[in-house]
Design an enzyme around this catalytic site. Structure first.
Site, PDB file in Angstrom:
ATOM      1  N   LYS A  84      -4.934  -9.602  -5.826  1.00 41.56           N
ATOM      2  CA  LYS A  84      -6.139  -9.852  -5.033  1.00 41.56           C
ATOM      3  C   LYS A  84      -7.295  -8.946  -5.497  1.00 41.56           C
ATOM      4  CE  LYS A  84      -6.580  -7.891  -0.976  1.00 41.56           C
ATOM      5  NZ  LYS A  84      -7.035  -7.514   0.355  1.00 41.56           N
ATOM      6  N   LYS A  94     -11.301  -3.711  -2.875  1.00 39.58           N
ATOM      7  CA  LYS A  94     -12.233  -2.569  -2.968  1.00 39.58           C
ATOM      8  C   LYS A  94     -11.569  -1.384  -3.619  1.00 39.58           C
ATOM      9  CE  LYS A  94     -13.606  -3.157   1.821  1.00 39.58           C
ATOM     10  NZ  LYS A  94     -12.289  -3.386   2.429  1.00 39.58           N
ATOM     11  N   LYS A 144       0.822  -1.219   0.000  1.00 45.46           N
ATOM     12  CA  LYS A 144       0.000   0.000   0.000  1.00 45.46           C
ATOM     13  C   LYS A 144       0.850   1.261   0.000  1.00 45.46           C
ATOM     14  CE  LYS A 144      -4.458  -1.549   1.415  1.00 45.46           C
ATOM     15  NZ  LYS A 144      -5.584  -1.459   2.285  1.00 45.46           N
TER      16      LYS A 144
END
Ligand code: AQP
Length: 347
Positions: free
Chosen positions: A210, A213, A127
């Site tokens: 993956k 969202k 991230k």
């Protein structure tokens, strides 16, 4: 029963898990987490243990969230929990920021956890990317707050998807170090529970990533609020390879996108991958994709319809969360008080 870190104190089973309201719920959240929360709720009811499910809004703001969108996403997540089968009369449902004990315990854990432990977290690396100096301190300390979410309830089991395994291992390390540093058997060494056919649902556009969202491409995921047309279109456009489907699971080796679609089918149909392949082996994707779309729409549409209905009464959702927060606090407050005593705070 779960042992404490050092001399074997036993803890009653208690289940905790959470999802970030950092966007709309995805099929990955549903299959990897939420659907399994419902199984745990029912098991808890049968076997007499508590189950606690949280909307981790404080985790969501480790990356920027528009305030209005965050409020809506938190309510939508609550609606998703309930529409999937969680019942506020059976499980405790609440949003993290209403129970201050989470952040208070997280501070103590920030003083237990080591910088090196956090630096090794793959979610942090993914991230923060190349620009770590510009990432928030909250994103770096995320796993410490997650450990507090779990341990403030002395939770013994945490159902999660595969991607969260490393964070649960860090939670165990924090519990063990706390117990050792203070010479106590206070925090349990929590078990991750990663099970089922869809512990890692992958992006529909890239079988090595993956389903998430926050993926910039909406075509990469199925949202729990997608209508039948959107679901069918995303599955039709999902990346695949030119081969026919194999008849046995080994035939999916090296075919990440094909494996993903078969896994999704198996999870939605409550079948094993071998059972699915026994039926669809030899079919081309042009035949399999419509079957998958039909199944996905049949399973997901009732949930999205119910979510939309619940979202029409946001006050009722807020009341459920307030009530859940009160029940959660009743468990968390004594654990935090005892932690303060152990650490040496005057109160
Ligand atoms: N693709 C997935 N397959 C299986 N399980 C998944 N989970 C998430 N994605 C998948 C599981 O859902 C639970 C809640 O996850 P989260 O929202 O707290 O954080 P996340 O894992 O970071 O989920 P996202 O969708 O990728 O969110 P963003 O994009 O905001 O980071 C966890 O149990 C997780 O394993």
């Amino acid at each position: 029963m779960t042992d404490a870190a050092s001399t074997g104190t036993t803890f009653q089973p208690r289940v905790f898990s959470g999802i970030q309201p950092s966007g709309g719920l995805t099929l990955g959240n549903y299959l990897g987490a939420m659907r399994r929360f419902v199984d745990w709720q029912d098991k808890g009811l049968n076997d007499g243990f508590e189950t606690i499910f949280c909307m981790v809004d404080l985790h969501a703001i480790t990356v920027w969230q528009d305030p209005e969108a965050l409020r809506r996403q938190t309510r939508e997540l609550a609606a998703g929990y309930i529409a999937s089968g969680l019942d506020p009369a059976k499980a405790i449902l609440f949003n993290q920021s209403q129970v201050h004990e989470h952040t208070q315990l997280a501070w103590i854990f920030n003083c237990i956890a080591r910088m090196g432990w956090m630096q090794r977290m793959t979610q942090w690396k993914d991230k923060a990317g190349k620009n770590q100096q510009n990432a928030s301190l909250g994103l770096f300390a995320y796993p410490s707050l997650m450990a507090a979410d779990i341990l403030v309830y002395h939770a013994t089991h945490v159902p999660v998807g595969e991607d969260q395994k490393q964070h649960i291992e860090l939670t165990r390390d924090i519990a063990i170090k706390f117990n050792n540093d203070y010479g106590v058997d206070f925090f349990p060494v929590t078990e991750p529970v990663i099970e089922g056919a869809a512990t890692r649902v992958m992006s529909l556009r890239d079988g090595s990533k993956k389903m998430s969202k926050s993926d910039p491409s909406d075509m990469a995921r199925i949202n729990m609020t997608d209508d039948a047309d959107a679901i069918a279109q995303k599955i039709r456009k999902a990346r695949t390879d030119p081969e026919a489907l194999p008849s046995e699971a080994e035939g999916l080796d090296g075919r990440a996108e094909a494996r993903n679609l078969v896994n999704i089918y198996a999870a939605l149909a409550d079948q094993t991958v071998d059972q699915v392949l026994a039926d669809v082996g030899g079919k081309q994707f042009s035949e399999f994709k419509p079957m998958l779309a039909e199944l996905a729409v049949a399973k997901l549409s009732p949930i999205s319809t119910e979510m939309a209905r619940l979202m029409e009464a946001p006050d009722e959702i807020d009341a459920i969360l307030r009530n859940g927060a009160e029940r959660a606090r009743a468990i968390a407050a004594p654990v935090l008080k005892k932690t303060y005593d152990i650490v040496g705070m005057i109160r």
